[in-house]
Design an enzyme around this catalytic site. Structure first.
Site, PDB file in Angstrom:
ATOM      1  N   GLY A 141      47.778  33.581  39.517  1.00  0.00           N
ATOM      2  CA  GLY A 141      48.161  32.337  40.152  1.00  0.00           C
ATOM      3  C   GLY A 141      46.983  31.700  40.870  1.00  0.00           C
ATOM      4  O   GLY A 141      46.035  32.374  41.297  1.00  0.00           O
ATOM      5  N   ILE A 175      45.796  40.574  45.137  1.00  0.00           N
ATOM      6  CA  ILE A 175      46.002  41.886  45.770  1.00  0.00           C
ATOM      7  C   ILE A 175      44.653  42.482  46.148  1.00  0.00           C
ATOM      8  O   ILE A 175      43.800  42.662  45.281  1.00  0.00           O
ATOM      9  CB  ILE A 175      46.735  42.855  44.818  1.00  0.00           C
ATOM     10  CG1 ILE A 175      48.044  42.250  44.315  1.00  0.00           C
ATOM     11  CG2 ILE A 175      46.999  44.187  45.514  1.00  0.00           C
ATOM     12  CD1 ILE A 175      48.693  43.057  43.192  1.00  0.00           C
ATOM     13  N   GLY A 218      55.322  29.131  31.924  1.00  0.00           N
ATOM     14  CA  GLY A 218      53.920  29.212  32.287  1.00  0.00           C
ATOM     15  C   GLY A 218      53.468  30.607  32.672  1.00  0.00           C
ATOM     16  O   GLY A 218      52.342  30.802  33.132  1.00  0.00           O
ATOM     17  N   GLY A 278      44.531  39.895  40.900  1.00  0.00           N
ATOM     18  CA  GLY A 278      44.617  38.556  41.482  1.00  0.00           C
ATOM     19  C   GLY A 278      44.417  38.580  42.980  1.00  0.00           C
ATOM     20  O   GLY A 278      43.345  38.910  43.483  1.00  0.00           O
ATOM     21  N   VAL A 287      41.679  28.475  38.818  1.00  0.00           N
ATOM     22  CA  VAL A 287      41.099  29.267  39.904  1.00  0.00           C
ATOM     23  C   VAL A 287      40.051  28.476  40.664  1.00  0.00           C
ATOM     24  O   VAL A 287      40.024  28.480  41.907  1.00  0.00           O
ATOM     25  CB  VAL A 287      40.494  30.578  39.357  1.00  0.00           C
ATOM     26  CG1 VAL A 287      39.822  31.370  40.478  1.00  0.00           C
ATOM     27  CG2 VAL A 287      41.569  31.428  38.695  1.00  0.00           C
ATOM     28  N   GLU A 339      36.446  41.018  43.408  1.00  0.00           N
ATOM     29  CA  GLU A 339      37.766  41.468  43.862  1.00  0.00           C
ATOM     30  C   GLU A 339      38.894  40.858  43.046  1.00  0.00           C
ATOM     31  O   GLU A 339      39.873  41.523  42.703  1.00  0.00           O
ATOM     32  CB  GLU A 339      37.951  41.133  45.345  1.00  0.00           C
ATOM     33  CG  GLU A 339      39.301  41.518  45.925  1.00  0.00           C
ATOM     34  CD  GLU A 339      39.523  43.020  45.962  1.00  0.00           C
ATOM     35  OE1 GLU A 339      40.498  43.490  45.339  1.00  0.00           O
ATOM     36  OE2 GLU A 339      38.732  43.726  46.603  1.00  0.00           O
ATOM     37  N   LYS A 389      41.141  45.613  33.106  1.00  0.00           N
ATOM     38  CA  LYS A 389      41.326  45.903  34.528  1.00  0.00           C
ATOM     39  C   LYS A 389      41.238  47.390  34.836  1.00  0.00           C
ATOM     40  O   LYS A 389      40.655  47.791  35.851  1.00  0.00           O
ATOM     41  CB  LYS A 389      42.672  45.317  34.990  1.00  0.00           C
ATOM     42  CG  LYS A 389      42.703  43.795  34.934  1.00  0.00           C
ATOM     43  CD  LYS A 389      44.101  43.245  35.188  1.00  0.00           C
ATOM     44  CE  LYS A 389      44.118  41.724  35.092  1.00  0.00           C
ATOM     45  NZ  LYS A 389      45.483  41.165  35.222  1.00  0.00           N
ATOM     46  N   ASP A 441      44.376  42.730  28.352  1.00  0.00           N
ATOM     47  CA  ASP A 441      44.129  42.307  29.738  1.00  0.00           C
ATOM     48  C   ASP A 441      44.192  43.501  30.681  1.00  0.00           C
ATOM     49  O   ASP A 441      43.304  43.701  31.522  1.00  0.00           O
ATOM     50  CB  ASP A 441      45.170  41.250  30.134  1.00  0.00           C
ATOM     51  CG  ASP A 441      45.039  40.797  31.576  1.00  0.00           C
ATOM     52  OD1 ASP A 441      44.152  39.982  31.859  1.00  0.00           O
ATOM     53  OD2 ASP A 441      45.826  41.267  32.420  1.00  0.00           O
ATOM     54  N   GLU A 443      50.483  32.784  28.139  1.00  0.00           N
ATOM     55  CA  GLU A 443      49.639  31.804  27.465  1.00  0.00           C
ATOM     56  C   GLU A 443      50.253  31.425  26.119  1.00  0.00           C
ATOM     57  O   GLU A 443      51.106  32.121  25.582  1.00  0.00           O
ATOM     58  CB  GLU A 443      48.246  32.403  27.232  1.00  0.00           C
ATOM     59  CG  GLU A 443      47.524  32.843  28.497  1.00  0.00           C
ATOM     60  CD  GLU A 443      47.047  31.674  29.340  1.00  0.00           C
ATOM     61  OE1 GLU A 443      46.993  30.539  28.822  1.00  0.00           O
ATOM     62  OE2 GLU A 443      46.736  31.888  30.524  1.00  0.00           O
TER      63      GLU A 443
END
Length: 399
Positions: free
Chosen positions: A298, A131, A182, A129, A12, A124, A200, A196, A185
């Protein structure tokens, strides 16, 4: 000129440097001034990177430089990232992060500190990601009472479920391929166990309802228990299996919040979201249903959201973005076990025993020992199992 510093030069962080450089003209049109990366903090050196000359190893350089307006946290986790974020805010810097673990666990504290310092703390990219969903939720939908949020919040699990449904593959085989591509993980626990997605949905619920809910308070079930028989049952019912993070207001005004696989009818928009894509449905009492869709992870999609927050910080340098939530008492959240939901239940019990235990049920066409129940709580299902009633699997069903 607005100078920024990037902490962490992984996927990132390097994406943020790339987006700032490649899109500098369009960014400048919005900020009305150039935006420049002055420092990149990392423990490593990057001699082959075009940004290698910006790398430093001492956070205090950023902390003490009055020219740094915005610090971008891309370290991850809640260790050094938390310490440096606190110190950056105390030093009068705005902070932008993509770190969902940090926001879910410490968002309450960091937002309060930002408010105290008159600074911005924006995140954000921590959900979805690339969006844009948090800013619309916090501001564009501010005229609504948010009744429900339901989303595919993890691309890895959505990819695995898509392959299991489309190609009839086993969970372990698809997971291995996802790791090779990929998409997953080396240690996929946070993804496949739902952790995860849990972080969120905690962030989404906090923005929607103004109360901080910690991940430890949230019932979380991942996809490791999904079997081909469950997929076959969903198909027989004209449904898909998706892992959702879901929060909604009960009739009593309490907050329901959980992560679980669900069956959802094929004609619902969320059912058509496949592969590594994410989608979040938000229903407000005025706007009705809205849906946000795109790449949930990504390098460049996530960097896009981060840089959007950087621009927002620069535009709100004098008057901070009003994003806050409260601690709450813990009484606002309804235990998942008490919610009455419809379930797909697979069992090897006789039909008569099923009706006696679960009440009126709908048999799944062509699937032996599979039924859709009426509204029943997980606590009731657990009680039945404790008394010896066989439940091979139980998955919530959405209408």
């Amino acid at each position: 000129m607005a100078n920024i510093a990037i902490m962490g030069f992984g996927t990132v962080g390097s994406g943020v440097a790339e987006v700032v450089h490649n899109n500098q003209d369009s960014i400048r049109r919005r900020t009305l001034e150039p935006v420049t990366v002055k420092y990149i903090l990392d423990t490593r050196d990057f001699p082959d990177s075009p940004y290698g000359h910006l790398v430093i190893h001492d956070f205090s350089i950023i902390e003490q430089d009055p020219d740094i307006q915005v610090v971008v946290e891309c370290i991850g986790g809640c260790g050094v990232a938390l310490d440096f974020t606190r110190r950056a805010l105390l030093a009068g810097k705005d902070v932008v992060t993509s770190n969902k673990a940090l926001v879910a666990a410490h968002g309450l504290e960091l937002l309060a500190l930002a408010k105290e310092q008159g600074r911005n703390f924006l995140f954000e990219a921590s959900v979805g990601g690339g969006i844009p969903v948090l800013r619309p939720l916090a501001f564009c939908l501010a005229g609504n009472r948010i009744e429900e949020i339901c989303g595919i919040l993890n691309g890895t699990t959505n990819y695995i479920l898509t392959k299991m449904i489309r190609d009839g593959e086993q969970f372990d085989d698809v997971l291995k391929r996802a790791q090779e591509k990929g998409y997953a993980e080396a240690d996929p626990t946070d993804d496949v166990e739902g952790k995860d997605a849990c972080r969120k949905i905690c962030i989404l619920a906090a923005l929607a309802y103004g109360i901080h809910v910690y991940p430890e308070q949230v019932y979380t079930c991942g996809i490791t228990g999904i079997r081909p028989q469950d997929v076959a049952c969903a198909d027989a019912l004209g449904m898909q299996i998706k892992l959702f993070g879901r929060t909604f207001l009960t009739e009593e005004g309490k907050i329901a919040l959980y992560v679980s696989p669900h069956l959802i009818p094929n004609d619902k928009p969320l059912a058509s979201v496949e592969g590594v894509f994410n989608a979040i449905m938000i229903r407000g009492n005025a706007v009705g249903e809205t849906m946000f869709y795109g790449r949930g992870a990504g390098k460049l999609p996530t960097a896009s959201a981060v840089v959007g927050d950087v621009v927002d910080c620069i535009l709100h340098r004098e008057k901070r973005r009003a994003i806050d939530w409260e601690a709450g008492s813990g009484e606002e959240v309804v235990p998942f076990e008490t919610l009455e939901l419809r379930w797909l239940v697979r069992t090897d019990a006789a039909a008569g025993a099923v009706a006696a235990a679960l009440g009126p049920v709908e048999a799944v066409p062509g699937q032996t020992g599979a039924y859709v129940t009426g509204p029943v709580s997980k606590a009731k299902l657990d009680e039945l199992q404790e008394k010896g009633f066989s439940i091979l699997s139980a998955i919530p069903v959405l209408d």
